[in-house]
Every structure is written in structure tokens, then in C-alpha cells.
Design a protein around this motif. Structure first.
Motif, PDB file in Angstrom:
ATOM      1  N   ASP A   1      67.284 117.179  -1.483  1.00 28.87           N
ATOM      2  CA  ASP A   1      66.141 117.674  -2.268  1.00 28.87           C
ATOM      3  C   ASP A   1      64.889 116.864  -1.953  1.00 28.87           C
ATOM      4  O   ASP A   1      63.787 117.413  -1.821  1.00 28.87           O
ATOM      5  CB  ASP A   1      66.438 117.582  -3.769  1.00 28.87           C
ATOM      6  CG  ASP A   1      67.526 118.544  -4.214  1.00 28.87           C
ATOM      7  OD1 ASP A   1      67.660 119.614  -3.604  1.00 28.87           O
ATOM      8  OD2 ASP A   1      68.237 118.193  -5.176  1.00 28.87           O
ATOM      9  N   ILE A   2      65.061 115.548  -1.856  1.00 32.19           N
ATOM     10  CA  ILE A   2      63.920 114.669  -1.563  1.00 32.19           C
ATOM     11  C   ILE A   2      63.425 114.908  -0.148  1.00 32.19           C
ATOM     12  O   ILE A   2      62.222 115.002   0.105  1.00 32.19           O
ATOM     13  CB  ILE A   2      64.317 113.200  -1.777  1.00 32.19           C
ATOM     14  CG1 ILE A   2      64.699 112.961  -3.247  1.00 32.19           C
ATOM     15  CG2 ILE A   2      63.182 112.267  -1.365  1.00 32.19           C
ATOM     16  CD1 ILE A   2      65.373 111.632  -3.501  1.00 32.19           C
TER      17      ILE A   2
ATOM     18  N   TYR B   1      66.722 114.519 -12.832  1.00 30.62           N
ATOM     19  CA  TYR B   1      67.445 113.361 -12.299  1.00 30.62           C
ATOM     20  C   TYR B   1      68.902 113.682 -11.965  1.00 30.62           C
ATOM     21  O   TYR B   1      69.389 113.356 -10.883  1.00 30.62           O
ATOM     22  CB  TYR B   1      67.394 112.212 -13.309  1.00 30.62           C
ATOM     23  CG  TYR B   1      68.347 111.087 -12.997  1.00 30.62           C
ATOM     24  CD1 TYR B   1      68.050 110.149 -12.014  1.00 30.62           C
ATOM     25  CD2 TYR B   1      69.577 110.975 -13.672  1.00 30.62           C
ATOM     26  CE1 TYR B   1      68.933 109.117 -11.712  1.00 30.62           C
ATOM     27  CE2 TYR B   1      70.455 109.948 -13.375  1.00 30.62           C
ATOM     28  CZ  TYR B   1      70.130 109.028 -12.399  1.00 30.62           C
ATOM     29  OH  TYR B   1      71.001 108.026 -12.099  1.00 30.62           O
TER      30      TYR B   1
ATOM     31  N   ALA C   1      62.712 114.081 -16.516  1.00 31.59           N
ATOM     32  CA  ALA C   1      63.491 113.419 -15.472  1.00 31.59           C
ATOM     33  C   ALA C   1      63.576 111.918 -15.733  1.00 31.59           C
ATOM     34  O   ALA C   1      64.638 111.299 -15.555  1.00 31.59           O
ATOM     35  CB  ALA C   1      62.881 113.696 -14.102  1.00 31.59           C
TER      36      ALA C   1
ATOM     37  N   LYS D   1      70.644 116.323 -11.186  1.00 32.35           N
ATOM     38  CA  LYS D   1      70.974 117.213 -10.069  1.00 32.35           C
ATOM     39  C   LYS D   1      70.268 116.823  -8.772  1.00 32.35           C
ATOM     40  O   LYS D   1      70.471 117.466  -7.744  1.00 32.35           O
ATOM     41  CB  LYS D   1      70.619 118.648 -10.433  1.00 32.35           C
ATOM     42  CG  LYS D   1      71.419 119.202 -11.604  1.00 32.35           C
ATOM     43  CD  LYS D   1      71.033 120.641 -11.902  1.00 32.35           C
ATOM     44  CE  LYS D   1      71.843 121.200 -13.064  1.00 32.35           C
ATOM     45  NZ  LYS D   1      71.474 122.606 -13.364  1.00 32.35           N
ATOM     46  N   LEU D   2      69.464 115.795  -8.807  1.00 31.30           N
ATOM     47  CA  LEU D   2      68.679 115.410  -7.632  1.00 31.30           C
ATOM     48  C   LEU D   2      69.577 114.914  -6.504  1.00 31.30           C
ATOM     49  O   LEU D   2      70.491 114.122  -6.730  1.00 31.30           O
ATOM     50  CB  LEU D   2      67.690 114.310  -8.016  1.00 31.30           C
ATOM     51  CG  LEU D   2      66.699 113.874  -6.932  1.00 31.30           C
ATOM     52  CD1 LEU D   2      65.696 114.978  -6.643  1.00 31.30           C
ATOM     53  CD2 LEU D   2      65.977 112.600  -7.372  1.00 31.30           C
ATOM     54  N   THR D   3      69.312 115.379  -5.283  1.00 31.92           N
ATOM     55  CA  THR D   3      70.054 114.923  -4.109  1.00 31.92           C
ATOM     56  C   THR D   3      69.080 114.370  -3.075  1.00 31.92           C
ATOM     57  O   THR D   3      67.872 114.628  -3.130  1.00 31.92           O
ATOM     58  CB  THR D   3      70.840 116.075  -3.470  1.00 31.92           C
ATOM     59  OG1 THR D   3      69.917 117.039  -2.927  1.00 31.92           O
ATOM     60  CG2 THR D   3      71.745 116.757  -4.490  1.00 31.92           C
TER      61      THR D   3
ATOM     62  N   LYS E   1      70.852 107.123  -3.056  1.00 37.90           N
ATOM     63  CA  LYS E   1      69.885 107.737  -3.958  1.00 37.90           C
ATOM     64  C   LYS E   1      69.441 106.737  -5.023  1.00 37.90           C
ATOM     65  O   LYS E   1      68.269 106.704  -5.403  1.00 37.90           O
ATOM     66  CB  LYS E   1      70.488 108.985  -4.623  1.00 37.90           C
ATOM     67  CG  LYS E   1      69.496 109.734  -5.514  1.00 37.90           C
ATOM     68  CD  LYS E   1      70.112 110.966  -6.149  1.00 37.90           C
ATOM     69  CE  LYS E   1      70.907 110.622  -7.374  1.00 37.90           C
ATOM     70  NZ  LYS E   1      71.302 111.831  -8.157  1.00 37.90           N
TER      71      LYS E   1
ATOM     72  N   ALA F   1      60.314 115.991  -6.110  1.00 41.80           N
ATOM     73  CA  ALA F   1      61.688 116.468  -6.253  1.00 41.80           C
ATOM     74  C   ALA F   1      62.204 116.266  -7.675  1.00 41.80           C
ATOM     75  O   ALA F   1      62.928 117.117  -8.210  1.00 41.80           O
ATOM     76  CB  ALA F   1      62.587 115.747  -5.253  1.00 41.80           C
ATOM     77  N   LEU F   2      61.852 115.148  -8.298  1.00 48.05           N
ATOM     78  CA  LEU F   2      62.265 114.901  -9.676  1.00 48.05           C
ATOM     79  C   LEU F   2      61.703 115.962 -10.609  1.00 48.05           C
ATOM     80  O   LEU F   2      62.403 116.441 -11.515  1.00 48.05           O
ATOM     81  CB  LEU F   2      61.800 113.519 -10.136  1.00 48.05           C
ATOM     82  CG  LEU F   2      62.692 112.331  -9.811  1.00 48.05           C
ATOM     83  CD1 LEU F   2      61.980 111.029 -10.150  1.00 48.05           C
ATOM     84  CD2 LEU F   2      64.027 112.419 -10.551  1.00 48.05           C
TER      85      LEU F   2
ATOM     86  N   HIS G   1      63.825 119.218  -9.852  1.00 50.28           N
ATOM     87  CA  HIS G   1      65.272 119.260 -10.014  1.00 50.28           C
ATOM     88  C   HIS G   1      65.804 118.392 -11.151  1.00 50.28           C
ATOM     89  O   HIS G   1      66.974 118.542 -11.531  1.00 50.28           O
ATOM     90  CB  HIS G   1      65.945 118.817  -8.703  1.00 50.28           C
ATOM     91  CG  HIS G   1      65.550 119.628  -7.516  1.00 50.28           C
ATOM     92  ND1 HIS G   1      66.032 120.901  -7.280  1.00 50.28           N
ATOM     93  CD2 HIS G   1      64.685 119.362  -6.495  1.00 50.28           C
ATOM     94  CE1 HIS G   1      65.508 121.378  -6.163  1.00 50.28           C
ATOM     95  NE2 HIS G   1      64.685 120.465  -5.671  1.00 50.28           N
TER      96      HIS G   1
ATOM     97  N   VAL H   1      59.900 111.867  -3.770  1.00 49.60           N
ATOM     98  CA  VAL H   1      60.765 111.647  -4.929  1.00 49.60           C
ATOM     99  C   VAL H   1      60.107 112.207  -6.180  1.00 49.60           C
ATOM    100  O   VAL H   1      60.754 112.894  -6.992  1.00 49.60           O
ATOM    101  CB  VAL H   1      61.075 110.148  -5.117  1.00 49.60           C
ATOM    102  CG1 VAL H   1      61.841 109.919  -6.416  1.00 49.60           C
ATOM    103  CG2 VAL H   1      61.872 109.613  -3.949  1.00 49.60           C
TER     104      VAL H   1
END
Length: 215
Positions: free
Chosen positions: A31-32, A24, A103, A26-28, A50, A18-19, A22, A15
Motif C-alpha cells: 500500500d505504501i 493502520y 489511523a 490493514k496497511l501493508t 512495516k 497510505a494511512l 487504508h 506512509v
């Protein structure tokens, strides 16, 4: 909530990465998953949504900070105060750290609409202010600081530092460390006037260079 297993730890570290990449909004979950060895389906096995995962991430951040405070609770008050101030300082061009705080700022914007995130924001604010209150109270008792109102002083410091960090990550200029400037002003205008003659604080430079410091 602490990290309960190696799997949880790996997921929460994913997480974090990924944060930073990308943000917050757009985070999926994919992605994580891409930042870990776990599949998207396995993430959903541990965390339904999420939001559940991000709430766990915030809890883990706060738990880790509390543990760090506990480990350093016997350090001299002056050192603890300087470390607290230094945590808000980051240099222009530190893109990784800037992305992380941006993020978090995105997540904070959801506090007005999301009760679970707001609860973590309240906990974070309380933790920051309590940290400074404890430092000031210990410092007054040990003769490092003149008697001041710890709660009012803590509120001023936290609000100023938080605002400076927000300004730098949203409006900061390429060659301007606004957070560093604000910390130096706080030291001159707020901290130095309440130091006793016997007080001896490390410099901001020494504190920033401390390899044990975490931003």
C-alpha cells in the motif's frame, strides 16, 4: 530522527497518504509503495519491517511538531495557546483529516503491547503537556495569565482535548463538531477565568482561519 534524504521524505509522505486511505490495521508495505515511486523491495531496503517504517513516521511527525514550536516560540503566549487549542478542532465532513487521526488512534491502541510505539506515545504526551506548560509559564511571566499551577492546568487541557478528538472521530455526528464545542467550553470555563485584565487573545475563529495553522 529527521528526514535524512529525499528518498526518506518521499517514503514518509507515502506512509501518510497510505494511512489515510487504508488505516493502520490493514496497511501493508505494498500500500505504501503504491503511494510512492518506490518499489516494495526498495522500501524494505530502507526499512526492514512495516513497524520500522511506522515508527520512523511517528518520529518524523514529532520532530516536525517540535520544529514548528521552536519557530513560533517567540509569539505571544495567548496566540500560542489559541493555536494549540485550534489544532484539536476539525469539522465534520473533513474526511481526510478524520481518517488520519483514526489511523493514529489505531496505532495508539498498540501502545499497550508494543514498546517502540509506546515510547513514541510517551514522547507525544510529554511534548503536548510541555508545550502548554511553557505557554502558561511565559504567559504568567508576561502578565497574560493569573498565577496557576502550569502542570496541573496543562494536564487538564491535554486530557480534555485528546478525549474530545477521540470521541469525535469514533462517535461524532455528521453535523456536530464536538472538538469545537469542547474548545469553546475550555475557553469559557478554564482559560477566561485565568486571563488578566490586560490580556487580549485572538478568537477561536481568527485562529482557525489562520492560513499558517496546521491541523
Amino acid at each position: 530522527m529527521g528526514r535524512e534524504s529525499a528518498t526518506d521524505e518521499e517514503i514518509l509522505e507515502a506512509v501518510d497518504r497510505a494511512l489515510r486511505k487504508h488505516g493502520y490495521a490493514k496497511l501493508t508495505m505494498q500500500d505504501i509503495a503504491d503511494e510512492s515511486s518506490k518499489s516494495k523491495s526498495l522500501l524494505h531496503y530502507h526499512f526492514d519491517t512495516k513497524e520500522d517504517l511506522l515508527v520512523a513516521f511517528l518520529d518524523d511527525l514529532l520532530d516536525s511538531y517540535e520544529q514548528r514550536l521552536e519557530c513560533r516560540s517567540t509569539d505571544p503566549p495567548g496566540e500560542r495557546l489559541m493555536e494549540f487549542l485550534a489544532r484539536f478542532v476539525f469539522a465534520p465532513g473533513d474526511e481526510d483529516r478524520e481518517a488520519f487521526h483514526l489511523a493514529l488512534l489505531e496505532m495508539r491502541s498498540q501502545g499497550a503491547f508494543n514498546d517502540r510505539i509506546r515510547e513514541r506515545l510517551v514522547r507525544s504526551d510529554r511534548l503536548l503537556r510541555t508545550t502548554v506548560i511553557d505557554i502558561l509559564e511565559d504567559g504568567i511571566e508576561e502578565g497574560v495569565f493569573e498565577p496557576v499551577d502550569p502542570e496541573r492546568t496543562a494536564a487538564l487541557l491535554v486530557a480534555t482535548l485528546d478525549g474530545a478528538r477521540t470521541r469525535q472521530i469514533t462517535l461524532g455526528e455528521e453535523n456536530d463538531s464536538y472538538t469545537r464545542t469542547v474548545v469553546e467550553e475550555l475557553l469559557e470555563r478554564v482559560i477566561e477565568p485565568i486571563l488578566t485584565e490586560e490580556a487580549d487573545l485572538p478568537t477561536i475563529e481568527e485562529t482557525l482561519d489562520d492560513p499558517d495553522r496546521q491541523g
